[in-house]
Design a protein around this motif. Structure first.
Motif, PDB file in Angstrom:
ATOM      1  N   MET A 262     -35.779  -5.618  40.414  1.00 32.51           N
ATOM      2  CA  MET A 262     -35.731  -5.174  42.586  1.00 32.51           C
ATOM      3  C   MET A 262     -35.581  -4.466  42.592  1.00 32.51           C
ATOM      4  O   MET A 262     -34.110  -3.248  41.458  1.00 32.51           O
ATOM      5  CB  MET A 262     -34.896  -6.676  42.690  1.00 32.51           C
ATOM      6  CG  MET A 262     -34.797  -6.577  44.004  1.00 32.51           C
ATOM      7  SD  MET A 262     -33.690  -7.198  44.426  1.00 32.51           S
ATOM      8  CE  MET A 262     -34.507  -8.320  45.889  1.00 32.51           C
ATOM      9  N   ILE A 263     -36.099  -3.379  43.491  1.00 32.42           N
ATOM     10  CA  ILE A 263     -35.705  -1.477  43.328  1.00 32.42           C
ATOM     11  C   ILE A 263     -35.136  -2.067  45.030  1.00 32.42           C
ATOM     12  O   ILE A 263     -35.848  -2.797  45.695  1.00 32.42           O
ATOM     13  CB  ILE A 263     -37.145  -0.791  43.841  1.00 32.42           C
ATOM     14  CG1 ILE A 263     -37.542  -0.732  42.208  1.00 32.42           C
ATOM     15  CG2 ILE A 263     -36.950   0.428  44.328  1.00 32.42           C
ATOM     16  CD1 ILE A 263     -38.640  -0.079  42.214  1.00 32.42           C
ATOM     17  N   ARG A 264     -33.581  -1.446  44.928  1.00 37.16           N
ATOM     18  CA  ARG A 264     -33.222  -1.553  46.203  1.00 37.16           C
ATOM     19  C   ARG A 264     -33.236   0.503  47.045  1.00 37.16           C
ATOM     20  O   ARG A 264     -33.360   1.260  46.237  1.00 37.16           O
ATOM     21  CB  ARG A 264     -31.607  -1.514  45.637  1.00 37.16           C
ATOM     22  CG  ARG A 264     -31.153  -2.652  45.777  1.00 37.16           C
ATOM     23  CD  ARG A 264     -30.406  -3.217  45.350  1.00 37.16           C
ATOM     24  NE  ARG A 264     -29.341  -2.127  45.691  1.00 37.16           N
ATOM     25  CZ  ARG A 264     -28.225  -2.217  45.109  1.00 37.16           C
ATOM     26  NH1 ARG A 264     -27.272  -3.359  45.771  1.00 37.16           N
ATOM     27  NH2 ARG A 264     -27.322  -1.309  44.824  1.00 37.16           N
ATOM     28  N   ALA A 265     -34.247  -0.103  48.340  1.00 36.79           N
ATOM     29  CA  ALA A 265     -34.223   0.876  49.459  1.00 36.79           C
ATOM     30  C   ALA A 265     -32.804   1.662  49.329  1.00 36.79           C
ATOM     31  O   ALA A 265     -31.896   0.796  49.892  1.00 36.79           O
ATOM     32  CB  ALA A 265     -35.056   0.510  50.449  1.00 36.79           C
ATOM     33  N   LYS A 266     -32.692   3.357  49.407  1.00 36.77           N
ATOM     34  CA  LYS A 266     -31.504   3.962  49.648  1.00 36.77           C
ATOM     35  C   LYS A 266     -31.602   4.684  50.520  1.00 36.77           C
ATOM     36  O   LYS A 266     -33.012   5.036  51.085  1.00 36.77           O
ATOM     37  CB  LYS A 266     -31.752   4.139  48.736  1.00 36.77           C
ATOM     38  CG  LYS A 266     -30.463   3.427  47.215  1.00 36.77           C
ATOM     39  CD  LYS A 266     -30.073   4.668  45.982  1.00 36.77           C
ATOM     40  CE  LYS A 266     -29.595   3.675  44.620  1.00 36.77           C
ATOM     41  NZ  LYS A 266     -29.326   4.611  43.775  1.00 36.77           N
ATOM     42  N   ILE A 267     -30.913   4.737  51.856  1.00 31.22           N
ATOM     43  CA  ILE A 267     -30.919   5.615  52.883  1.00 31.22           C
ATOM     44  C   ILE A 267     -29.942   7.096  52.810  1.00 31.22           C
ATOM     45  O   ILE A 267     -28.977   7.092  52.321  1.00 31.22           O
ATOM     46  CB  ILE A 267     -30.587   4.586  53.755  1.00 31.22           C
ATOM     47  CG1 ILE A 267     -31.629   3.300  54.616  1.00 31.22           C
ATOM     48  CG2 ILE A 267     -30.085   4.928  55.853  1.00 31.22           C
ATOM     49  CD1 ILE A 267     -30.784   2.464  55.070  1.00 31.22           C
ATOM     50  N   ARG A 268     -30.215   7.642  52.952  1.00 38.76           N
ATOM     51  CA  ARG A 268     -30.539   9.061  52.784  1.00 38.76           C
ATOM     52  C   ARG A 268     -29.396  10.022  54.051  1.00 38.76           C
ATOM     53  O   ARG A 268     -29.141   9.303  55.456  1.00 38.76           O
ATOM     54  CB  ARG A 268     -31.300  10.419  53.215  1.00 38.76           C
ATOM     55  CG  ARG A 268     -30.695  11.316  52.562  1.00 38.76           C
ATOM     56  CD  ARG A 268     -32.063  12.766  52.835  1.00 38.76           C
ATOM     57  NE  ARG A 268     -31.848  14.206  52.711  1.00 38.76           N
ATOM     58  CZ  ARG A 268     -31.951  14.985  51.657  1.00 38.76           C
ATOM     59  NH1 ARG A 268     -32.386  14.044  50.949  1.00 38.76           N
ATOM     60  NH2 ARG A 268     -31.006  16.250  51.955  1.00 38.76           N
ATOM     61  N   HIS A 269     -28.312   9.909  54.135  1.00 35.30           N
ATOM     62  CA  HIS A 269     -27.307  10.188  54.479  1.00 35.30           C
ATOM     63  C   HIS A 269     -27.094  11.894  54.500  1.00 35.30           C
ATOM     64  O   HIS A 269     -26.824  12.408  53.359  1.00 35.30           O
ATOM     65  CB  HIS A 269     -25.578   9.319  54.503  1.00 35.30           C
ATOM     66  CG  HIS A 269     -25.492   8.005  54.592  1.00 35.30           C
ATOM     67  ND1 HIS A 269     -26.111   7.581  56.031  1.00 35.30           N
ATOM     68  CD2 HIS A 269     -26.579   7.096  53.979  1.00 35.30           C
ATOM     69  CE1 HIS A 269     -26.015   6.442  56.051  1.00 35.30           C
ATOM     70  NE2 HIS A 269     -26.422   5.905  54.859  1.00 35.30           N
ATOM     71  N   GLN A 270     -26.988  12.542  55.781  1.00 29.07           N
ATOM     72  CA  GLN A 270     -26.023  13.755  55.838  1.00 29.07           C
ATOM     73  C   GLN A 270     -24.334  13.627  56.188  1.00 29.07           C
ATOM     74  O   GLN A 270     -24.079  13.137  56.723  1.00 29.07           O
ATOM     75  CB  GLN A 270     -26.896  14.714  56.589  1.00 29.07           C
ATOM     76  CG  GLN A 270     -27.149  16.098  56.530  1.00 29.07           C
ATOM     77  CD  GLN A 270     -27.609  16.843  57.518  1.00 29.07           C
ATOM     78  OE1 GLN A 270     -28.464  16.471  57.910  1.00 29.07           O
ATOM     79  NE2 GLN A 270     -27.555  18.241  57.072  1.00 29.07           N
ATOM     80  N   LEU A 271     -24.083  14.505  54.940  1.00 27.78           N
ATOM     81  CA  LEU A 271     -22.724  13.993  55.624  1.00 27.78           C
ATOM     82  C   LEU A 271     -21.629  15.840  55.655  1.00 27.78           C
ATOM     83  O   LEU A 271     -22.521  16.513  55.460  1.00 27.78           O
ATOM     84  CB  LEU A 271     -21.516  13.962  54.352  1.00 27.78           C
ATOM     85  CG  LEU A 271     -22.058  12.063  54.214  1.00 27.78           C
ATOM     86  CD1 LEU A 271     -21.689  11.929  52.327  1.00 27.78           C
ATOM     87  CD2 LEU A 271     -22.014  11.160  55.257  1.00 27.78           C
ATOM     88  N   PHE A 272     -21.076  16.069  56.497  1.00 25.33           N
ATOM     89  CA  PHE A 272     -20.318  16.880  56.246  1.00 25.33           C
ATOM     90  C   PHE A 272     -19.036  16.901  55.459  1.00 25.33           C
ATOM     91  O   PHE A 272     -18.281  16.261  56.319  1.00 25.33           O
ATOM     92  CB  PHE A 272     -20.357  18.088  57.803  1.00 25.33           C
ATOM     93  CG  PHE A 272     -21.574  17.588  58.487  1.00 25.33           C
ATOM     94  CD1 PHE A 272     -21.886  19.431  57.984  1.00 25.33           C
ATOM     95  CD2 PHE A 272     -22.146  17.034  59.000  1.00 25.33           C
ATOM     96  CE1 PHE A 272     -22.995  19.648  58.542  1.00 25.33           C
ATOM     97  CE2 PHE A 272     -23.472  17.571  59.182  1.00 25.33           C
ATOM     98  CZ  PHE A 272     -23.803  18.792  59.359  1.00 25.33           C
ATOM     99  N   LEU A 273     -18.291  17.830  54.795  1.00 23.78           N
ATOM    100  CA  LEU A 273     -16.984  17.818  53.965  1.00 23.78           C
ATOM    101  C   LEU A 273     -16.521  18.889  54.335  1.00 23.78           C
ATOM    102  O   LEU A 273     -16.984  20.192  54.040  1.00 23.78           O
ATOM    103  CB  LEU A 273     -17.392  17.270  53.001  1.00 23.78           C
ATOM    104  CG  LEU A 273     -17.489  15.766  52.371  1.00 23.78           C
ATOM    105  CD1 LEU A 273     -18.234  15.762  51.063  1.00 23.78           C
ATOM    106  CD2 LEU A 273     -17.087  14.777  52.700  1.00 23.78           C
ATOM    107  N   ASP A 274     -15.225  19.195  53.886  1.00 22.94           N
ATOM    108  CA  ASP A 274     -14.328  20.495  54.072  1.00 22.94           C
ATOM    109  C   ASP A 274     -14.578  21.186  52.941  1.00 22.94           C
ATOM    110  O   ASP A 274     -14.899  19.977  52.000  1.00 22.94           O
ATOM    111  CB  ASP A 274     -12.777  19.662  54.113  1.00 22.94           C
ATOM    112  CG  ASP A 274     -12.895  19.535  55.577  1.00 22.94           C
ATOM    113  OD1 ASP A 274     -13.027  19.658  56.948  1.00 22.94           O
ATOM    114  OD2 ASP A 274     -11.173  18.662  56.195  1.00 22.94           O
ATOM    115  N   ALA A 275     -13.688  22.312  52.700  1.00 19.14           N
ATOM    116  CA  ALA A 275     -14.734  22.867  51.000  1.00 19.14           C
ATOM    117  C   ALA A 275     -13.456  22.520  50.493  1.00 19.14           C
ATOM    118  O   ALA A 275     -14.436  21.724  49.369  1.00 19.14           O
ATOM    119  CB  ALA A 275     -14.088  24.004  51.762  1.00 19.14           C
TER     120      ALA A 275
END
Length: 135
Positions: free
Chosen positions: A1-14
């Motif tokens: 079974m293939i699970r759909a993945k959702i793309r997220h854009q994150l901002f992290l400290d350096a």
């Protein structure tokens, strides 16, 4: 079974981003897997705290009630044991032919059972009366 993945854009400290890069550089590791594990762990911990917040006070109250019930049961058993010990060591047995004394004993026992039944049905406790004459 293939699970759909959702793309997220994150901002992290350096510095956090550098630490993530170092972890992801290991064989078999990826940024997505590391972040998914971290978010899952954080959500699970938060859920546990939420359950503690929701049920903790109630469970503490139930625990205190159970401790009181256990203490009351121990007092009851010790009192009964002392009464039985006293009764068996002090009271002489009735002779077999003394039918009148045995009848009085049966009547007293029946009165005792009736009184316990009334107390239980009424929700009262003799010990709560502090020496009043039980009726």
């Amino acid at each position: 079974m293939i699970r759909a993945k959702i793309r997220h854009q994150l901002f992290l400290d350096a510095d956090l981003s550098a630490r993530l890069e170092a972890l992801a550089a290991r064989p078999g590791a990826s940024k997505s897997a590391i972040l998914a594990d971290a978010v899952t762990a954080w959500l699970n911990r938060r859920g546990a705290h939420e359950l503690d917040d929701r049920f903790g006070l109630r469970l503490n109250r139930i625990g205190a009630q159970l401790e009181r019930i256990e203490r009351d049961g121990q007092v009851l058993l010790e009192s009964l044991a002392l009464l039985v010990r006293y009764q068996l060591t002090v009271t002489a047995p009735l002779p077999e032919p003394d039918a009148a004394a045995r009848a009085v004993g049966r009547d007293r026992f029946q009165a005792f059972i009736d009184q316990v039944g009334r107390q239980m049905a009424g929700g009262g406790r003799t010990l709560d009366r502090h020496g009043e004459n039980p009726s």
